[in-house]
Design a protein around this motif. Structure first.
Motif, PDB file in Angstrom:
ATOM      1  N   GLN A 168       0.832  -1.203   0.000  1.00 12.98           N
ATOM      2  CA  GLN A 168       0.000   0.000   0.000  1.00 12.98           C
ATOM      3  C   GLN A 168       0.869   1.255   0.000  1.00 12.98           C
ATOM      4  OE1 GLN A 168      -3.269  -0.270  -0.206  1.00 12.98           O
ATOM      5  NE2 GLN A 168      -3.380  -2.485   0.092  1.00 12.98           N
ATOM      6  N   THR A 169       2.059   1.129   0.605  1.00 15.41           N
ATOM      7  CA  THR A 169       2.987   2.257   0.698  1.00 15.41           C
ATOM      8  C   THR A 169       4.333   1.830   0.143  1.00 15.41           C
ATOM      9  OG1 THR A 169       1.867   3.012   2.710  1.00 15.41           O
ATOM     10  CG2 THR A 169       4.040   3.946   2.248  1.00 15.41           C
TER      11      THR A 169
ATOM     12  N   ASN B  61       4.975   8.395   0.355  1.00 11.07           N
ATOM     13  CA  ASN B  61       4.412   7.258  -0.365  1.00 11.07           C
ATOM     14  C   ASN B  61       4.321   7.604  -1.840  1.00 11.07           C
ATOM     15  OD1 ASN B  61       3.098   4.977  -1.258  1.00 11.07           O
ATOM     16  ND2 ASN B  61       1.139   5.442  -0.274  1.00 11.07           N
TER      17      ASN B  61
ATOM     18  N   LYS C 114       3.011   5.982  -4.148  1.00  9.97           N
ATOM     19  CA  LYS C 114       1.718   5.625  -4.735  1.00  9.97           C
ATOM     20  C   LYS C 114       0.685   6.742  -4.541  1.00  9.97           C
ATOM     21  CE  LYS C 114       1.977   0.617  -5.026  1.00  9.97           C
ATOM     22  NZ  LYS C 114       1.267  -0.675  -4.836  1.00  9.97           N
ATOM     23  N   SER C 115       1.069   7.764  -3.794  1.00  9.05           N
ATOM     24  CA  SER C 115       0.218   8.942  -3.631  1.00  9.05           C
ATOM     25  C   SER C 115       0.770  10.141  -4.397  1.00  9.05           C
ATOM     26  CB  SER C 115       0.088   9.310  -2.144  1.00  9.05           C
ATOM     27  OG  SER C 115      -0.479   8.258  -1.412  1.00  9.05           O
TER      28      SER C 115
ATOM     29  N   MET D 165       3.255   8.187 -10.224  1.00 10.32           N
ATOM     30  CA  MET D 165       2.267   7.237 -10.721  1.00 10.32           C
ATOM     31  C   MET D 165       2.172   7.290 -12.245  1.00 10.32           C
ATOM     32  SD  MET D 165       1.238   5.414  -8.310  1.00 10.32           S
ATOM     33  CE  MET D 165       0.037   4.589  -9.321  1.00 10.32           C
TER      34      MET D 165
ATOM     35  N   SER E 117      -3.187   2.936 -13.275  1.00 10.08           N
ATOM     36  CA  SER E 117      -2.909   3.391 -11.908  1.00 10.08           C
ATOM     37  C   SER E 117      -3.883   2.801 -10.893  1.00 10.08           C
ATOM     38  CB  SER E 117      -2.948   4.926 -11.839  1.00 10.08           C
ATOM     39  OG  SER E 117      -4.234   5.409 -12.205  1.00 10.08           O
TER      40      SER E 117
ATOM     41  N   THR F  32      -2.480   1.155  -7.387  1.00  8.47           N
ATOM     42  CA  THR F  32      -2.768   1.687  -6.058  1.00  8.47           C
ATOM     43  C   THR F  32      -3.746   0.834  -5.265  1.00  8.47           C
ATOM     44  OG1 THR F  32      -4.520   3.078  -7.008  1.00  8.47           O
ATOM     45  CG2 THR F  32      -2.327   4.061  -6.780  1.00  8.47           C
ATOM     46  N   ASN F  33      -4.545   0.045  -5.942  1.00  3.04           N
ATOM     47  CA  ASN F  33      -5.578  -0.718  -5.230  1.00  3.04           C
ATOM     48  C   ASN F  33      -5.737  -2.098  -5.877  1.00  3.04           C
ATOM     49  OD1 ASN F  33      -7.621  -1.205  -3.344  1.00  3.04           O
ATOM     50  ND2 ASN F  33      -9.202  -0.364  -4.687  1.00  3.04           N
TER      51      ASN F  33
END
Length: 384
Positions: free
Chosen positions: A169-170, A188, A190-191, A196, A207, A211-212
């Motif tokens: 997740q991070t 992070n 991914k944020s 990204m 993306s 991210t998910n």
């Protein structure tokens, strides 16, 4: 949680018993004992879970293996911070984890006993979950300079790093000199919208999946395409590295051919999900089964999409006046009850439905062509 973890303050590799000993000697343990004396049983259970989970948060390491990476026997019983040839990358990883205020760290080089086939099997089966549960994944791009773009890094071409990208997740990327990639204040990547965008271009993965991502067999063909341009040192590892992505638990049989390893994976995907999109590939057939490709690279081509019908085909309709309304319902029930495709004993079984055709009506140019065909005396004489 992994069996062995590196203690980032001391650099010592700790097994489960030593980890527990560290916890029992910590301030967090003393605070937990004190708090448990004044709370209800339900509160106590929640408090214990929260305290232990918080104390044992760990950081995972993702990198491209180099020559002479330190293994379990190389670091057992000593600190990785001791001056020793070949430990530079591992030292830097532990230091970065410590700087991020994490007490525990895990590396696939030295935290697995690769001499134990049982432990190796367990580690490969659990690796996706470990990266998913980690508080942070640190990625070291050894071939990316501080001022360069990471899109050409070989890290994006390795088989195992695909799940190491999707699971966390991070995640934080570091350059060859261990500088934080891009924005030095990022917590992070991914944020980070800019990172990204680069990741999408480098991997070909949208993306929303980066991210998910959820492990499983949904859209199996796309997941195989993500891996199609990647490779592993041991050929059979390209299949093993996908077990976690597809949420499958299969035997790891080092020494088997890459074709057999990939074939076992594809067969299990079909058997469990019924998804036959994995049969859409271009390349050389596998000796394991001719329905499967011999190599993962056969999935590099985009999956086939249904061809668009011609105008005449679009005009074909069902004559609802002459057809009984029960016919569509019967057909729907047949489709709902049809078994999933199966692959058992190297035999592919696909479901089928037979439907009686009582009349065919051609329209447009097809009808004219058919009439001319029948009127041809040579053809009519052959027909009769």
């Amino acid at each position: 949680m992994p069996t062995r973890l590196l203690h980032t303050l001391t650099g010592v590799l700790c097994n489960r018993d030593v980890q527990i000993s560290h916890f029992m000697g910590s301030q967090q343990y003393s605070q937990l004992l004190s708090s448990c004396r004044t709370c209800t049983p339900d509160q106590r259970t929640k408090l214990i879970h929260t305290s232990i989970s918080g104390y044992f948060q760990f950081v995972t390491f993702s990198h491209r293996w180099g020559v002479d990476e330190p293994l379990l026997r190389d670091v057992e019983g000593q600190s990785v911070y001791e001056t020793k040839v070949g430990l530079g990358k591992l030292q830097a990883f532990c230091l970065r984890a410590c700087e991020q205020n994490y007490l525990w760290a895990w590396s696939d080089t030295c935290c697995i006993d690769k001499d134990s086939s049982a432990e190796l099997q367990e580690a490969i089966g659990s690796m996706f979950a470990w990266y998913r549960r980690s508080a942070l994944t640190i990625v070291h791009l050894a071939d990316t300079p501080d001022t360069g773009s990471f899109g050409t890094s070989q890290w994006f071409r390795r088989g195992w790093t695909l799940q190491e990208l999707l699971a966390p997740q991070t995640i934080l990327f570091y350059t060859q000199n261990w500088s934080l990639y891009g924005d030095p204040t990022s917590s992070n990547h991914k944020s980070d919208a800019n990172v990204m965008e680069e990741l999408e271009k480098a991997t070909g993965i949208e993306s929303r999946f980066l991210t998910n991502f959820s492990p499983g067999m949904d859209d199996a063909r796309s997941r195989l395409q993500w891996a199609s341009s990647r490779c592993t040192t041991r050929p059979e590892d390209i299949a093993y590295s996908l077990f976690g992505i597809f949420d499958l638990h299969l035997p790891v049989l080092y020494g088997e051919s890459a074709e057999k390893a990939l074939g076992r994976l594809l067969a299990e995907i079909i058997s469990q999900s019924g998804d036959i999109s994995v049969l859409d590939w271009v390349g050389t057939a596998s000796p394991y089964h001719s329905c499967f490709p011999a190599d993962i690279s056969s999935y590099q081509t985009l999956p086939l999409s249904p061809s668009q019908p011609h105008t005449e085909e679009l005009s074909l309709t069902i004559n609802h006046q002459s057809a009984s309304p029960t016919v569509p319902r019967k057909l729907h029930r047949s489709l709902a009850k049809s078994p999933l495709p199966q692959f058992i004993n190297r035999r592919l079984t696909l479901p089928s439905i037979t439907h009686r055709v009582t009349a065919i009506q051609l329209q447009g140019e097809d009808a004219i062509d058919a009439e001319l065909y029948i009127q041809d005396p040579c053809i009519r004489s052959k027909v009769t």
